[in-house]
Write a protein that holds these residues in place. Sequence first.
Motif, PDB file in Angstrom:
ATOM      1  N   ALA A  64     -30.793  51.873   2.642  1.00 28.01           N
ATOM      2  CA  ALA A  64     -30.003  50.860   3.354  1.00 28.01           C
ATOM      3  C   ALA A  64     -28.542  51.288   3.459  1.00 28.01           C
ATOM      4  N   ASN A  65     -28.012  51.867   2.384  1.00 22.53           N
ATOM      5  CA  ASN A  65     -26.627  52.340   2.412  1.00 22.53           C
ATOM      6  C   ASN A  65     -26.457  53.479   3.417  1.00 22.53           C
ATOM      7  N   GLN A  66     -27.446  54.364   3.491  1.00 21.19           N
ATOM      8  CA  GLN A  66     -27.376  55.457   4.453  1.00 21.19           C
ATOM      9  C   GLN A  66     -27.375  54.926   5.885  1.00 21.19           C
ATOM     10  N   PRO A  95     -21.576  48.454   3.841  1.00 17.35           N
ATOM     11  CA  PRO A  95     -22.897  48.540   3.208  1.00 17.35           C
ATOM     12  C   PRO A  95     -23.577  47.180   3.141  1.00 17.35           C
ATOM     13  N   GLN A  96     -24.852  47.166   3.502  1.00 17.01           N
ATOM     14  CA  GLN A  96     -25.640  45.943   3.499  1.00 17.01           C
ATOM     15  C   GLN A  96     -26.630  45.972   2.341  1.00 17.01           C
ATOM     16  N   GLN A  97     -26.789  44.839   1.672  1.00 16.58           N
ATOM     17  CA  GLN A  97     -27.758  44.743   0.589  1.00 16.58           C
ATOM     18  C   GLN A  97     -29.183  44.673   1.125  1.00 16.58           C
ATOM     19  N   GLN A  98     -29.336  44.072   2.286  1.00 14.96           N
ATOM     20  CA  GLN A  98     -30.675  43.865   2.823  1.00 14.96           C
ATOM     21  C   GLN A  98     -30.641  43.903   4.341  1.00 14.96           C
ATOM     22  N   SER A 137     -33.949  58.174  12.221  1.00 14.31           N
ATOM     23  CA  SER A 137     -34.603  58.695  11.012  1.00 14.31           C
ATOM     24  C   SER A 137     -34.272  57.831   9.802  1.00 14.31           C
ATOM     25  N   ALA A 138     -32.999  57.426   9.677  1.00 12.61           N
ATOM     26  CA  ALA A 138     -32.614  56.549   8.562  1.00 12.61           C
ATOM     27  C   ALA A 138     -33.294  55.195   8.679  1.00 12.61           C
ATOM     28  N   TYR A 139     -33.436  54.704   9.904  1.00 13.14           N
ATOM     29  CA  TYR A 139     -34.126  53.425  10.138  1.00 13.14           C
ATOM     30  C   TYR A 139     -35.577  53.521   9.666  1.00 13.14           C
ATOM     31  N   LEU A 140     -36.259  54.601  10.048  1.00 14.75           N
ATOM     32  CA  LEU A 140     -37.661  54.774   9.645  1.00 14.75           C
ATOM     33  C   LEU A 140     -37.776  54.960   8.131  1.00 14.75           C
ATOM     34  N   ASN A 141     -36.828  55.692   7.543  1.00 19.09           N
ATOM     35  CA  ASN A 141     -36.854  55.875   6.087  1.00 19.09           C
ATOM     36  C   ASN A 141     -36.681  54.546   5.361  1.00 19.09           C
ATOM     37  N   LEU A 142     -35.771  53.712   5.863  1.00 17.32           N
ATOM     38  CA  LEU A 142     -35.576  52.404   5.235  1.00 17.32           C
ATOM     39  C   LEU A 142     -36.803  51.527   5.422  1.00 17.32           C
ATOM     40  N   LEU A 143     -37.395  51.585   6.596  1.00 12.92           N
ATOM     41  CA  LEU A 143     -38.593  50.792   6.847  1.00 12.92           C
ATOM     42  C   LEU A 143     -39.722  51.216   5.923  1.00 12.92           C
ATOM     43  N   ALA A 144     -39.876  52.527   5.748  1.00 13.85           N
ATOM     44  CA  ALA A 144     -40.899  53.014   4.820  1.00 13.85           C
ATOM     45  C   ALA A 144     -40.582  52.591   3.391  1.00 13.85           C
ATOM     46  N   ALA A 145     -39.297  52.646   3.029  1.00 12.16           N
ATOM     47  CA  ALA A 145     -38.914  52.240   1.670  1.00 12.16           C
ATOM     48  C   ALA A 145     -39.194  50.758   1.443  1.00 12.16           C
ATOM     49  N   GLN A 146     -38.945  49.930   2.447  1.00  8.72           N
ATOM     50  CA  GLN A 146     -39.241  48.501   2.314  1.00  8.72           C
ATOM     51  C   GLN A 146     -40.736  48.257   2.164  1.00  8.72           C
ATOM     52  N   ARG A 147     -41.546  49.007   2.903  1.00  6.67           N
ATOM     53  CA  ARG A 147     -43.003  48.844   2.777  1.00  6.67           C
ATOM     54  C   ARG A 147     -43.484  49.314   1.408  1.00  6.67           C
ATOM     55  N   LEU A 148     -42.872  50.375   0.899  1.00  8.03           N
ATOM     56  CA  LEU A 148     -43.236  50.838  -0.442  1.00  8.03           C
ATOM     57  C   LEU A 148     -42.834  49.811  -1.490  1.00  8.03           C
ATOM     58  N   THR A 149     -41.687  49.178  -1.289  1.00  9.55           N
ATOM     59  CA  THR A 149     -41.277  48.117  -2.218  1.00  9.55           C
ATOM     60  C   THR A 149     -42.272  46.965  -2.198  1.00  9.55           C
ATOM     61  N   ARG A 150     -42.714  46.599  -1.018  1.00 15.24           N
ATOM     62  CA  ARG A 150     -43.701  45.520  -0.920  1.00 15.24           C
ATOM     63  C   ARG A 150     -45.012  45.917  -1.589  1.00 15.24           C
ATOM     64  N   SER A 151     -45.412  47.169  -1.445  1.00 16.86           N
ATOM     65  CA  SER A 151     -46.635  47.635  -2.104  1.00 16.86           C
ATOM     66  C   SER A 151     -46.486  47.582  -3.618  1.00 16.86           C
ATOM     67  N   ILE A 154     -38.783  48.703  -9.654  1.00 13.50           N
ATOM     68  CA  ILE A 154     -37.332  48.931  -9.758  1.00 13.50           C
ATOM     69  C   ILE A 154     -36.941  50.223  -9.048  1.00 13.50           C
ATOM     70  N   ARG A 155     -37.743  51.256  -9.256  1.00  8.56           N
ATOM     71  CA  ARG A 155     -37.452  52.532  -8.584  1.00  8.56           C
ATOM     72  C   ARG A 155     -37.564  52.396  -7.073  1.00  8.56           C
ATOM     73  N   ALA A 156     -38.558  51.668  -6.626  1.00  4.39           N
ATOM     74  CA  ALA A 156     -38.730  51.464  -5.187  1.00  4.39           C
ATOM     75  C   ALA A 156     -37.538  50.710  -4.607  1.00  4.39           C
ATOM     76  N   LYS A 157     -37.057  49.695  -5.310  1.00  7.43           N
ATOM     77  CA  LYS A 157     -35.889  48.944  -4.837  1.00  7.43           C
ATOM     78  C   LYS A 157     -34.640  49.821  -4.822  1.00  7.43           C
ATOM     79  N   ASP A 158     -34.541  50.707  -5.812  1.00  5.80           N
ATOM     80  CA  ASP A 158     -33.393  51.612  -5.867  1.00  5.80           C
ATOM     81  C   ASP A 158     -33.400  52.553  -4.654  1.00  5.80           C
ATOM     82  N   VAL A 159     -34.570  53.084  -4.330  1.00  3.18           N
ATOM     83  CA  VAL A 159     -34.695  53.943  -3.147  1.00  3.18           C
ATOM     84  C   VAL A 159     -34.396  53.154  -1.880  1.00  3.18           C
ATOM     85  N   GLU A 160     -34.886  51.925  -1.816  1.00  5.02           N
ATOM     86  CA  GLU A 160     -34.636  51.094  -0.646  1.00  5.02           C
ATOM     87  C   GLU A 160     -33.144  50.842  -0.451  1.00  5.02           C
TER      88      GLU A 160
END
Length: 462
Positions: free
Chosen positions: A224-226, A235-238, A156-170, A214-220
């Motif tokens: 990532a920390n989770q 903790p990984q930055q990316q 679930s955390a993996y999918l959430n991070l993946l979605a957050a990365q796609r939102l950041t790209r958008s 900025i908000r999208a990166k913050d969520v991402e």
Amino acid sequence: MRYRKFILSTAFLLLTKGLFAQVLTVKDALETALTNYNSIKAKAAYANASRASVNQARKEALPNFVLSAQQDYGTVNGQNGPAYGFGGYGVASSGLPLAEQNWNAAFGALYLANLNWDFYTFGKVRERIATAERIAERDASDRDQEQFQHQVRVVSAYLNLLAAQRLTRSQENNLARADTFRLVVATKARNGLIAGVDSSLANAEVSNARIALIRAKDVEQDRANQLSLLMGIPPQQQFTLDTLFITRIPGNVVSADSVSAQHPLLQFYTNRLRVSQEQEHYFRTLKYPNFTLFSVIQTRASGFSHLYATDQTAYNHKYWEGVKPSRSNYLFGVGVTWNLTGILRAGQQVTAQHQVSEGMRYEAELVNQQLQAQQDLAGVKMKNALAAYNEAPLQVRSSSDAFTQRSVLYRNGLNTIVDVTQALYTLNRAETDRDIAFANVWQALLLKAASTGNLSIFTNEF
């Protein structure tokens, strides 16, 4: 020339291999989490301890075999009268009673072997071993359900991070569109073709896009920390995640899997109930007596002669004379012990433990009901996620066409900047909805796997 091409090709392959090695797949994340996460390590340690307790319970059924040896130096001055070594502080001095105190002393020794075996206990030993085995099964299932639930949390955390990365790209794409449009507006405003207020509105839209990014990166970063925490790593930055599967529909979306009786969570609650029921059986055996077989072989030594009763000088201080074995005795027999008031106490223990078992039974039924409800919810979520998945590309395509049309019309002075801004907002919202819709399909599949107790429903898609 060929050698140079070979070097370049080899370097390219190594670089490509290195880049792909950095991609974190779902299975890699699961493997790392199961290896590193401390909660799982703790559950495994508890399970190992319970298995050791089973062996201990089996060995407690063995007879007690005690070897003892002591060598002493002291007096044997005695006196007629009763004595009791209360609290274990009495001295085992014995000898003939004399008219007055004397301090005659010599060496003495006692050697013995004792066998004590509760050979029939009306099932106490058997039930004690069975209880230890049920506890080991419970702790093993506790470890298994912890592993299963943690795997679900990691995915679930993996999918959430993946979605957050796609939102950041958008949001990055949205910022790029807004900035490109701002350059067009600024150029037209400098040439006096449009009002300067349009340039201000375009700048405001760019700032809004930056804030959204900025908000999208913050969520991402939070996601990532989770994921790092659940994987048990710093903790990984990316993270570079596997993005190949997110834009397709899983193959197993319509199967009607039901909640399995082997669901790790159900197994854990079932084993908790079995432990309590086994403890009931054990408490019932406490009402009955114990039959014991015992035997003792004893050898004694003393520096006091057998003539000491008539001649108080018939002793010596030599060590070997005092500790050399001189008299032996043996004893064996069968005994029974029965604490009659224990019948009353055991009855209350059985009653109390039965109520605990009833409570655990209700908890197991509740968990089963919750999993059934979760299974039904997973079906509904999958249906809705698929509908949104099919609709999202249409929304993006239409919003993109509308933005292009509005931009062209604005460049030709045929509409206002408000129309373009609205189209830009609509396109950004459509891309966001698309990213969320794609992730929701896989989240629904994960919920389905979690409710049925079979994570391979999800992992087999890779």
